[in-house]
Motif scaffolding. Structure first.
Motif, mmCIF file in Angstrom:
data_model
loop_
_atom_site.group_PDB
_atom_site.id
_atom_site.type_symbol
_atom_site.label_atom_id
_atom_site.label_comp_id
_atom_site.label_asym_id
_atom_site.label_seq_id
_atom_site.Cartn_x
_atom_site.Cartn_y
_atom_site.Cartn_z
ATOM 1 N N THR A 1 -19.804 48.532 -10.866
ATOM 2 C CA THR A 1 -18.919 49.248 -9.940
ATOM 3 C C THR A 1 -18.834 48.525 -8.599
ATOM 4 O OG1 THR A 1 -19.413 51.376 -10.986
ATOM 5 C CG2 THR A 1 -18.521 51.441 -8.763
ATOM 6 N N HIS A 2 -19.963 48.045 -8.096
ATOM 7 C CA HIS A 2 -19.939 47.265 -6.850
ATOM 8 C C HIS A 2 -19.043 46.039 -6.997
ATOM 9 C CE1 HIS A 2 -24.081 48.900 -5.298
ATOM 10 N NE2 HIS A 2 -23.102 49.766 -5.154
ATOM 11 N N LEU A 3 -19.151 45.362 -8.132
ATOM 12 C CA LEU A 3 -18.354 44.151 -8.336
ATOM 13 C C LEU A 3 -16.859 44.467 -8.379
ATOM 14 C CD1 LEU A 3 -20.611 42.360 -10.941
ATOM 15 C CD2 LEU A 3 -20.125 41.560 -8.621
ATOM 16 N N LEU A 4 -16.479 45.543 -9.045
ATOM 17 C CA LEU A 4 -15.052 45.881 -9.101
ATOM 18 C C LEU A 4 -14.559 46.414 -7.767
ATOM 19 C CD1 LEU A 4 -14.342 47.317 -12.657
ATOM 20 C CD2 LEU A 4 -14.616 44.961 -11.863
ATOM 21 N N GLN A 5 -15.419 47.108 -7.028
ATOM 22 C CA GLN A 5 -15.023 47.514 -5.682
ATOM 23 C C GLN A 5 -14.751 46.287 -4.807
ATOM 24 O OE1 GLN A 5 -18.539 49.972 -4.900
ATOM 25 N NE2 GLN A 5 -17.196 51.713 -4.492
ATOM 26 N N ALA A 6 -15.516 45.240 -5.030
ATOM 27 C CA ALA A 6 -15.401 44.046 -4.195
ATOM 28 C C ALA A 6 -14.270 43.126 -4.618
ATOM 29 C CB ALA A 6 -16.724 43.276 -4.220
ATOM 30 N N LEU B 1 -27.828 41.656 -10.734
ATOM 31 C CA LEU B 1 -26.959 40.516 -11.015
ATOM 32 C C LEU B 1 -27.539 39.274 -10.373
ATOM 33 C CD1 LEU B 1 -25.272 39.626 -8.238
ATOM 34 C CD2 LEU B 1 -23.946 41.649 -8.792
ATOM 35 N N ALA B 2 -27.122 38.139 -10.900
ATOM 36 C CA ALA B 2 -27.418 36.835 -10.301
ATOM 37 C C ALA B 2 -26.088 36.147 -10.020
ATOM 38 C CB ALA B 2 -28.265 35.986 -11.244
ATOM 39 N N ALA B 3 -25.943 35.614 -8.828
ATOM 40 C CA ALA B 3 -24.674 35.006 -8.425
ATOM 41 C C ALA B 3 -24.903 34.203 -7.150
ATOM 42 C CB ALA B 3 -23.608 36.081 -8.198
ATOM 43 N N ALA B 4 -23.839 33.590 -6.663
ATOM 44 C CA ALA B 4 -23.895 32.897 -5.375
ATOM 45 C C ALA B 4 -24.204 33.903 -4.271
ATOM 46 C CB ALA B 4 -22.564 32.211 -5.100
ATOM 47 N N PRO B 5 -24.908 33.501 -3.226
ATOM 48 C CA PRO B 5 -25.231 34.427 -2.130
ATOM 49 C C PRO B 5 -24.003 35.121 -1.545
ATOM 50 C CG PRO B 5 -26.529 32.433 -1.911
ATOM 51 C CD PRO B 5 -25.548 32.174 -3.030
ATOM 52 N N GLU B 6 -22.849 34.461 -1.575
ATOM 53 C CA GLU B 6 -21.632 35.077 -1.038
ATOM 54 C C GLU B 6 -21.226 36.317 -1.841
ATOM 55 O OE1 GLU B 6 -21.929 30.890 0.162
ATOM 56 O OE2 GLU B 6 -22.005 31.887 -1.794
ATOM 57 N N VAL B 7 -21.485 36.301 -3.152
ATOM 58 C CA VAL B 7 -21.199 37.465 -3.988
ATOM 59 C C VAL B 7 -22.138 38.612 -3.620
ATOM 60 C CG1 VAL B 7 -21.210 38.357 -6.353
ATOM 61 C CG2 VAL B 7 -20.317 36.058 -5.881
ATOM 62 N N VAL B 8 -23.405 38.302 -3.441
ATOM 63 C CA VAL B 8 -24.375 39.318 -3.041
ATOM 64 C C VAL B 8 -23.982 39.925 -1.701
ATOM 65 C CG1 VAL B 8 -26.791 39.713 -2.397
ATOM 66 C CG2 VAL B 8 -26.229 38.246 -4.358
ATOM 67 N N GLU C 1 -25.205 27.398 -10.996
ATOM 68 C CA GLU C 1 -25.304 26.477 -9.867
ATOM 69 C C GLU C 1 -23.969 25.839 -9.507
ATOM 70 O OE1 GLU C 1 -27.994 22.638 -8.388
ATOM 71 O OE2 GLU C 1 -28.257 23.467 -10.404
ATOM 72 N N ASP C 2 -23.143 25.553 -10.521
ATOM 73 C CA ASP C 2 -21.884 24.842 -10.274
ATOM 74 C C ASP C 2 -20.659 25.750 -10.294
ATOM 75 O OD1 ASP C 2 -23.244 22.360 -10.167
ATOM 76 O OD2 ASP C 2 -23.273 22.281 -12.356
ATOM 77 N N ASN C 3 -20.862 27.072 -10.367
ATOM 78 C CA ASN C 3 -19.724 27.982 -10.517
ATOM 79 C C ASN C 3 -19.869 29.194 -9.596
ATOM 80 O OD1 ASN C 3 -18.042 26.950 -12.984
ATOM 81 N ND2 ASN C 3 -20.189 26.766 -13.618
ATOM 82 N N PRO C 4 -19.367 29.101 -8.363
ATOM 83 C CA PRO C 4 -19.512 30.215 -7.412
ATOM 84 C C PRO C 4 -18.728 31.463 -7.807
ATOM 85 C CG PRO C 4 -18.111 28.478 -6.515
ATOM 86 C CD PRO C 4 -18.734 27.922 -7.759
ATOM 87 N N ARG C 5 -17.788 31.338 -8.767
ATOM 88 C CA ARG C 5 -17.045 32.520 -9.226
ATOM 89 C C ARG C 5 -17.748 33.236 -10.388
ATOM 90 N NH1 ARG C 5 -12.940 31.427 -11.884
ATOM 91 N NH2 ARG C 5 -13.175 29.163 -12.063
ATOM 92 N N LEU C 6 -18.873 32.732 -10.818
ATOM 93 C CA LEU C 6 -19.598 33.303 -11.951
ATOM 94 C C LEU C 6 -20.632 34.316 -11.476
ATOM 95 C CD1 LEU C 6 -20.400 33.322 -14.989
ATOM 96 C CD2 LEU C 6 -21.896 31.380 -14.487
ATOM 97 N N GLU D 1 -34.090 35.537 -3.711
ATOM 98 C CA GLU D 1 -33.526 36.868 -3.460
ATOM 99 C C GLU D 1 -32.094 36.818 -2.946
ATOM 100 O OE1 GLU D 1 -35.995 35.832 0.240
ATOM 101 O OE2 GLU D 1 -36.120 35.564 -1.944
ATOM 102 N N ARG D 2 -31.667 35.725 -2.348
ATOM 103 C CA ARG D 2 -30.285 35.630 -1.854
ATOM 104 C C ARG D 2 -29.274 35.643 -2.988
ATOM 105 N NH1 ARG D 2 -29.978 30.163 0.793
ATOM 106 N NH2 ARG D 2 -31.254 29.715 -1.061
ATOM 107 N N HIS D 3 -29.709 35.270 -4.195
ATOM 108 C CA HIS D 3 -28.829 35.191 -5.352
ATOM 109 C C HIS D 3 -28.844 36.466 -6.206
ATOM 110 C CE1 HIS D 3 -29.877 30.979 -4.397
ATOM 111 N NE2 HIS D 3 -28.639 30.718 -4.771
#
Length: 381
Positions: free
Chosen positions: A92-97, A235-242, A210-215, A78-80
């Motif tokens: 929209t959340h992604l572009l706001q961020a 979405l699925a991404a690194a926890p920092e993106v979430v 797994e190897d791309n935190p900007r993806l 769930e963190r991802h």
């Protein structure tokens, strides 16, 4: 007059025609109703929470995100995962961020017509790069555009809408390399709204997470799940993106009802995915029969087909509508898009096309369209 933002003056809201016709194949919905077992599960989930609707829902939708992670696999939890009201709100959340005033979003046209509106609504500059004649991505042109434009967000749609074109994993990996520039590195969003319809063996960008935190890989339950009315994207991404999406989201953006019914649907993913094979078969059938009529057809990994090229595509669209078949007038000049439907809907569409095509005038494909000949286009949104 109202003090409306200048860029909104005279603008029309997004939306495909919603017409009451026998055969609606214009918005890429799953045409099959939810199976009874899923209807029962959704009904029970709603009944179970009704007495508690006086309380706010879980604002982070943790239980739903855990289920979505299990559906995607790839070692995610769930963190991802982040979820919102359709992939529209996710984007929209992604572009706001990651975008916003003074920042640029770059994508490849032709593509989903909502992207410029996401950019406009977040005050982001919007830059486009034309795809090749076969709708693939020109990596050399992209590398040059990145050097010129320095985008903060790059959106890759695969399978692409409206063309259905899948982008190979090695191309996405190269896009990640090209956009790696220290502190100025761009986020790369891969929109996989139609991934479940891709032909067997078509890789997902989830393999690169797994190897791309900007993806970031975005998905929806509107298509393969047949859950368009449920309004659930993720979405699925690194926890920092979430974590940063949690910062920009509105409080309690997913209702308790949405979370409950979406969870019930994910719990029955195996049943719902049983409809995907039938839709692939109808897509492939339309591709083959349209080519047999002498038309140009883009190879599709989605649940729709782009075909043409007509001198007057609107006339073809109108002729189909007269016969009770609604498709979409979208994409490059001369092309039309039709969604995969039930076998009966496919019959009706192909029967109508067989009547229309003999009188339709096809475009001279030796002449470059304005879209294909365009260079990098920029609009401030």
């Amino acid at each position: 007059m109202l003090p409306v933002r200048p860029e909104l003056v005279g603008q029309e809201p997004y939306g495909a025609p919603q017409l009451d016709v026998p055969v609606r194949l214009n918005v890429n919905e799953n045409p099959f109703p939810l199976p009874p077992v899923v209807v029962d599960a959704v009904t029970e989930a709603t009944r179970g929470l009704a007495a508690g609707l006086n309380r706010y829902p879980d604002r982070d939708a943790v239980a739903l995100r855990r289920r979505l992670a299990g559906y995607l696999g790839h070692g995610l939890d769930e963190r991802h995962i982040w979820a919102a009201n359709g992939s529209n709100e996710v984007m929209t959340h992604l572009l706001q961020a990651f975008a916003g005033p003074g920042r640029r979003v770059l994508t490849f046209t032709p593509t989903y017509s909502m992207y410029p509106e996401y950019a406009r609504n977040t005050w982001s500059d919007y830059v486009t790069l034309p795809r090749c004649e076969d709708f693939s991505i020109d990596l050399d042109a992209f590398e040059a555009a990145v050097g010129q434009e320095m985008p903060h967000v790059v959106i890759v749609t695969t399978p692409n809408n409206p063309t259905g074109t899948a982008t190979p994993l090695e191309v996405i990996a190269r896009i990640l390399e090209i956009t790696e520039n220290g502190e100025a590195s761009a986020m790369v969003i891969v929109d996989e709204a139609y991934q479940e319809f891709a032909r067997p063996g078509t890789a997902s960008a989830l393999d690169l997470l797994e190897d791309n935190p900007r993806l970031v890989v975005t998905r929806t339950m509107s298509k393969a799940f047949g859950f368009a009315g449920g309004r659930l994207g993720y979405l699925a991404a690194a926890p920092e993106v979430v974590d940063v999406c949690r910062v920009v989201r509105l409080p309690y953006h997913l209702s308790a009802v949405t979370q409950a019914v979406a969870s019930a649907a994910v719990d029955h993913a195996d049943v719902l995915m049983g409809q995907v094979a039938e839709l692939r078969a109808q897509r492939d059938r339309m591709e083959a029969e349209l080519r047999g009529m002498g038309l140009e057809v883009a190879e599709s990994d989605a649940n729709f087909v782009l075909f043409g090229r007509f001198e007057d595509r609107h006339a073809v669209w109108a002729d189909l509508l007269e016969r009770g078949v609604l498709i979409r007038e979208v994409g490059p000049p001369g092309w039309l898009r039709v969604s995969a439907g039930t076998p009966e809907e496919t019959d009706a569409f192909l029967r109508a096309m067989s009547e229309i095509v003999p009188d339709a005038v096809l475009m001279d494909t030796a002449v470059m369209t304005d879209e294909a000949a365009a260079q990098v286009n920029r609009s401030n949104a």
